[in-house]
Design a protein around this motif. Structure first.
Motif, PDB file in Angstrom:
ATOM      1  N   LEU A 133       0.921  -1.219   0.001  1.00  0.00           N
ATOM      2  CA  LEU A 133      -0.133   0.109  -0.119  1.00  0.00           C
ATOM      3  C   LEU A 133       0.766   1.146   0.074  1.00  0.00           C
ATOM      4  O   LEU A 133       2.039   1.325   0.686  1.00  0.00           O
ATOM      5  CB  LEU A 133      -0.946  -0.001   1.379  1.00  0.00           C
ATOM      6  CG  LEU A 133      -2.219  -0.829   1.209  1.00  0.00           C
ATOM      7  CD1 LEU A 133      -1.879  -2.381   1.473  1.00  0.00           C
ATOM      8  CD2 LEU A 133      -2.978  -0.404   2.478  1.00  0.00           C
ATOM      9  N   SER A 167      -0.415   6.485   2.272  1.00  0.00           N
ATOM     10  CA  SER A 167      -1.850   7.201   2.431  1.00  0.00           C
ATOM     11  C   SER A 167      -2.862   6.234   2.504  1.00  0.00           C
ATOM     12  O   SER A 167      -3.964   6.694   2.626  1.00  0.00           O
ATOM     13  CB  SER A 167      -2.039   8.325   1.491  1.00  0.00           C
ATOM     14  OG  SER A 167      -2.184   8.053   0.212  1.00  0.00           O
ATOM     15  N   GLU A 168      -2.726   5.121   2.308  1.00  0.00           N
ATOM     16  CA  GLU A 168      -3.625   3.986   2.266  1.00  0.00           C
ATOM     17  C   GLU A 168      -3.765   2.998   3.382  1.00  0.00           C
ATOM     18  O   GLU A 168      -2.684   2.662   4.009  1.00  0.00           O
ATOM     19  CB  GLU A 168      -3.516   3.106   1.073  1.00  0.00           C
ATOM     20  CG  GLU A 168      -3.847   3.916  -0.281  1.00  0.00           C
ATOM     21  CD  GLU A 168      -3.841   2.716  -1.433  1.00  0.00           C
ATOM     22  OE1 GLU A 168      -4.758   2.916  -2.393  1.00  0.00           O
ATOM     23  OE2 GLU A 168      -2.781   2.022  -1.465  1.00  0.00           O
ATOM     24  N   GLU A 212      -5.842  -0.964   4.262  1.00  0.00           N
ATOM     25  CA  GLU A 212      -6.533  -1.967   3.781  1.00  0.00           C
ATOM     26  C   GLU A 212      -7.353  -2.798   4.855  1.00  0.00           C
ATOM     27  O   GLU A 212      -6.784  -2.952   5.877  1.00  0.00           O
ATOM     28  CB  GLU A 212      -5.511  -2.955   3.116  1.00  0.00           C
ATOM     29  CG  GLU A 212      -6.282  -3.786   2.002  1.00  0.00           C
ATOM     30  CD  GLU A 212      -5.359  -4.743   1.263  1.00  0.00           C
ATOM     31  OE1 GLU A 212      -6.016  -5.613   0.359  1.00  0.00           O
ATOM     32  OE2 GLU A 212      -4.384  -4.330   0.889  1.00  0.00           O
ATOM     33  N   SER A 233     -11.277  -3.684   0.713  1.00  0.00           N
ATOM     34  CA  SER A 233     -11.209  -2.617   0.378  1.00  0.00           C
ATOM     35  C   SER A 233      -9.944  -1.585   0.787  1.00  0.00           C
ATOM     36  O   SER A 233      -9.452  -2.132   1.872  1.00  0.00           O
ATOM     37  CB  SER A 233     -12.511  -1.840   0.697  1.00  0.00           C
ATOM     38  OG  SER A 233     -12.696  -1.558   1.824  1.00  0.00           O
ATOM     39  N   ARG A 234      -9.450  -0.701   0.002  1.00  0.00           N
ATOM     40  CA  ARG A 234      -8.739   0.180   0.527  1.00  0.00           C
ATOM     41  C   ARG A 234      -9.045   1.944   0.864  1.00  0.00           C
ATOM     42  O   ARG A 234      -9.870   2.095  -0.099  1.00  0.00           O
ATOM     43  CB  ARG A 234      -7.486   0.346  -0.388  1.00  0.00           C
ATOM     44  CG  ARG A 234      -6.737  -1.018  -0.702  1.00  0.00           C
ATOM     45  CD  ARG A 234      -5.400  -1.027  -1.386  1.00  0.00           C
ATOM     46  NE  ARG A 234      -4.400  -2.202  -1.489  1.00  0.00           N
ATOM     47  CZ  ARG A 234      -3.505  -2.318  -2.100  1.00  0.00           C
ATOM     48  NH1 ARG A 234      -2.840  -1.044  -2.669  1.00  0.00           N
ATOM     49  NH2 ARG A 234      -2.860  -3.686  -2.025  1.00  0.00           N
ATOM     50  N   LEU A 235      -8.753   2.333   2.064  1.00  0.00           N
ATOM     51  CA  LEU A 235      -9.124   3.724   2.045  1.00  0.00           C
ATOM     52  C   LEU A 235      -7.884   4.591   1.898  1.00  0.00           C
ATOM     53  O   LEU A 235      -6.931   4.332   2.647  1.00  0.00           O
ATOM     54  CB  LEU A 235      -9.858   3.890   3.394  1.00  0.00           C
ATOM     55  CG  LEU A 235     -11.050   2.873   3.627  1.00  0.00           C
ATOM     56  CD1 LEU A 235     -11.344   3.063   5.374  1.00  0.00           C
ATOM     57  CD2 LEU A 235     -12.305   3.126   2.867  1.00  0.00           C
ATOM     58  N   SER A 236      -8.126   5.699   1.547  1.00  0.00           N
ATOM     59  CA  SER A 236      -7.301   6.660   1.277  1.00  0.00           C
ATOM     60  C   SER A 236      -7.888   8.081   1.361  1.00  0.00           C
ATOM     61  O   SER A 236      -8.861   8.410   0.588  1.00  0.00           O
ATOM     62  CB  SER A 236      -6.447   6.834   0.110  1.00  0.00           C
ATOM     63  OG  SER A 236      -5.290   7.788   0.006  1.00  0.00           O
ATOM     64  N   PRO A 237      -7.609   9.051   1.942  1.00  0.00           N
ATOM     65  CA  PRO A 237      -6.481   9.040   3.013  1.00  0.00           C
ATOM     66  C   PRO A 237      -6.907   8.045   4.363  1.00  0.00           C
ATOM     67  O   PRO A 237      -8.074   7.706   4.372  1.00  0.00           O
ATOM     68  CB  PRO A 237      -6.359  10.415   3.659  1.00  0.00           C
ATOM     69  CG  PRO A 237      -7.648  11.224   3.381  1.00  0.00           C
ATOM     70  CD  PRO A 237      -8.450  10.239   1.941  1.00  0.00           C
ATOM     71  N   ILE A 238      -6.004   7.670   5.063  1.00  0.00           N
ATOM     72  CA  ILE A 238      -6.189   6.939   6.307  1.00  0.00           C
ATOM     73  C   ILE A 238      -7.153   7.569   7.354  1.00  0.00           C
ATOM     74  O   ILE A 238      -6.925   8.429   7.701  1.00  0.00           O
ATOM     75  CB  ILE A 238      -5.005   6.658   6.779  1.00  0.00           C
ATOM     76  CG1 ILE A 238      -3.916   5.695   5.839  1.00  0.00           C
ATOM     77  CG2 ILE A 238      -5.070   5.891   8.177  1.00  0.00           C
ATOM     78  CD1 ILE A 238      -2.558   5.520   6.401  1.00  0.00           C
TER      79      ILE A 238
END
Length: 540
Positions: A163, A166-167, A169, A181-186
């Motif tokens: 990752l 800034s991500e 998972e 899923s992946r989230l950005s920004p954290i």
């Protein structure tokens, strides 16, 4: 009997107790042991009462442990009824559509099955009782993991699916399998935890509603370190999980936290909920029975201590802070211009907040990196007191004592103590000069500052030049006394002293532990001294 690939320590061997008929079979990192290895384990555990094999739901584990079980039953037909097989799949990140016939992966919730089944066996439970309890608990588990990155398997090339910084998972497996899923920004932890609990407790998502939550449920919560978190970070996660569960009206009977099932050193955690039986639930064990099995003391090296009681309400755990009331024991002392006094303090606070990045950068080289943030926190605390009317130019002794309290309580650490001692000494110096109260003229301030500096010297060995905040502070106080209270000249002397710390060898403070002349070569000023420089320049 349990087991699986290595890399999940303390699972699985960490849950085997010496002297008790139990065992674990480990394969290579993230790889199931062979059926031959598992078969040898079954033979070593051979007994008259029977054996329950508990494995996580991964294809290799199910096949190899299952094959070994079937081979053993074929070779010992008289014992085939005395060996049971339990598969734990608690991962809610894998929905029914995605998992298809494979089902959910086994994660940290598996450890709760080990503990409860193991405790029941240790009490003398029959094969059928232990098997039933294992199956029942396995069917009431929901787990989801979250990580800042994939883990690196020793001896292999680095993973290409890391990752970015800034991500984060959600739903990553414990063998580096991709997540949901992946989230950005954290997101902040306070925003992340509610999302994770939505995954665990959803009853509206047909693809992912595996456990029959109904609302106001009784639960056990397990917060598991995937390997790369500190105890402090894990404790912060536990606090946020507890807060969110309380908000959702869950009845939390136990909270277990620690390193139970890792993915080597993965920088993340998993959250598990065990749904306890409701009153009158058919074919379910008693709630108190499950809790007592969890609470039974274990000698297994991998089992972390946990409280055998329901967590106390947060309101009971934290005592309310008592407000300190500053009472004047002398006559009221006021500034020559009360408004200017408050404006000067306000400017200094804002100046420190603005200078925080620079001071933090200096302290990242010269110290432990927290000086800028500490001064910023203290400044914000002072501004809050100004807004509340607790710092005024009409009662400067009380105001300075309030500032001293902010330094102690908000800043903390060495800097907070030094500032608090200095401001306490300043208040004492003002009261000694004007015991009956009155206006603080420049002579009064100069005398009080000298008293405060002498007071500070009682508690620190630092003397100029020492590459500490004492350098500019001492320069300011001494110049003010010598230059007939010329504040501009005194501030100039302080600024010059702070700049000079770039060329000094540290004699005190954390910088004293740095090697050789590194700070001089890099021309890094002392962050504490720089903070004093910012304060004085803005006061003037």
């Amino acid at each position: 009997m349990c087991g699986g690939g290595s890399g999940h320590e303390p699972a699985h061997a960490g849950y085997v107790v010496k002297g008790i008929l139990a065992g674990a079979v480990a394969g290579n990192v993230f790889a199931s042991p062979s059926a031959t290895q598992v078969g040898r384990g079954i033979e070593l555990l051979d007994n008259d009462k029977g054996t329950v094999i508990i494995v996580k739901n991964y294809t290799g584990d199910v096949l190899n442990f299952g094959l070994a079980k079937e081979q053993y039953a074929a070779q010992h037909p008289e014992k085939s009824k005395r060996i049971k097989f339990v598969i734990v799949g608690d991962d809610v990140a894998v929905g029914r559509e995605q998992g298809k016939i494979v089902g959910r992966r086994g994660l940290a919730g598996t450890v709760l099955v080990y503990k409860i089944a193991g405790a029941l066996a240790d009490r003398g439970g029959s094969l059928e009782e232990v098997y039933f309890m294992s199956e029942w608990v396995a069917g009431r588990l929901a787990t989801i993991g979250v990580s800042l990155g994939h883990t690196h398997v020793p001896g292999t090339a680095s993973a290409s699916s890391e990752l970015i910084s800034s991500e984060i998972e959600i739903g990553m497996g414990i063998h580096n399998e991709s997540g949901h899923s992946r989230l950005s920004p954290i997101p902040k932890l306070s925003e992340l935890v509610p999302q994770l609990l939505d995954f665990l407790t959803s009853t509206t998502d047909d693809d992912r509603s595996f456990v029959p939550f109904k609302g106001n449920d009784h639960v056990v919560a397990l917060v598991n370190n995937l390997g790369g978190l500190s105890e402090l970070e894990l404790s912060g996660i536990v606090a946020e999980v507890r807060k969110e569960l309380d908000t959702r009206n869950f009845k939390i009977h136990r909270i277990l936290a620690g390193t139970f099932m890792t993915s080597l050193n993965m920088s993340g955690f998993s959250l598990t909920l065990l749904l306890l039986p409701a009153g009158g639930e058919k074919d379910a064990p008693e709630l108190n029975t499950i809790l007592s099995l969890l609470d039974d003391k274990s000698e297994a090296p991998g089992w972390k201590w946990s409280s055998a009681s329901t967590p106390l309400p947060i309101s009971v755990q934290i005592a309310p802070q008592q407000e300190k009331i500053v009472k004047a024991s002398h006559g009221r002392i006021f500034a020559e211009n009360p408004r200017d006094f408050v404006d000067s303090v306000t400017r200094s606070a804002h100046g420190l907040i603005k200078a925080e990045p620079d001071i933090t950068r200096m302290d990242s080289v010269a110290g432990d990196g927290d000086c800028g943030l500490t001064l910023k926190a203290g400044s914000e605390g002072v501004l809050t007191k100004i807004s509340a009317g607790d710092i005024t130019g009409n009662d400067i002794v009380r105001s300075i004592i309030v500032i001293s309290q902010v330094a102690e309580e908000v800043m903390g650490g060495t800097s907070g103590a030094l500032y608090s001692i200095f401001f306490s000494g300043l208040a004492q110096g003002l009261q000694a000069s004007l015991p009956n109260g009155g206006e603080a003229n420049p002579d009064v301030w100069s005398h009080a500052l000298s008293t405060a500096l002498a007071n500070l010297y009682t508690y620190t060995r630092a003397r100029p030049p020492s590459r500490t905040l004492v350098d500019p502070l001492s320069a300011f106080v001494e110049a003010l006394a010598k230059a007939d209270n010329d504040i501009a000249a005194a501030v100039f002397a302080a600024s010059k002293a702070a700049e000079a710390t770039k060329d000094l060898v540290a004699k005190a403070g954390r910088s004293a532990y740095l090697e050789g002349d590194r700070l001089q070569k890099e021309q890094v000023a002392d962050p504490g001294a720089w903070g004093v420089k910012v304060i004085l320049e803005n006061l003037a």
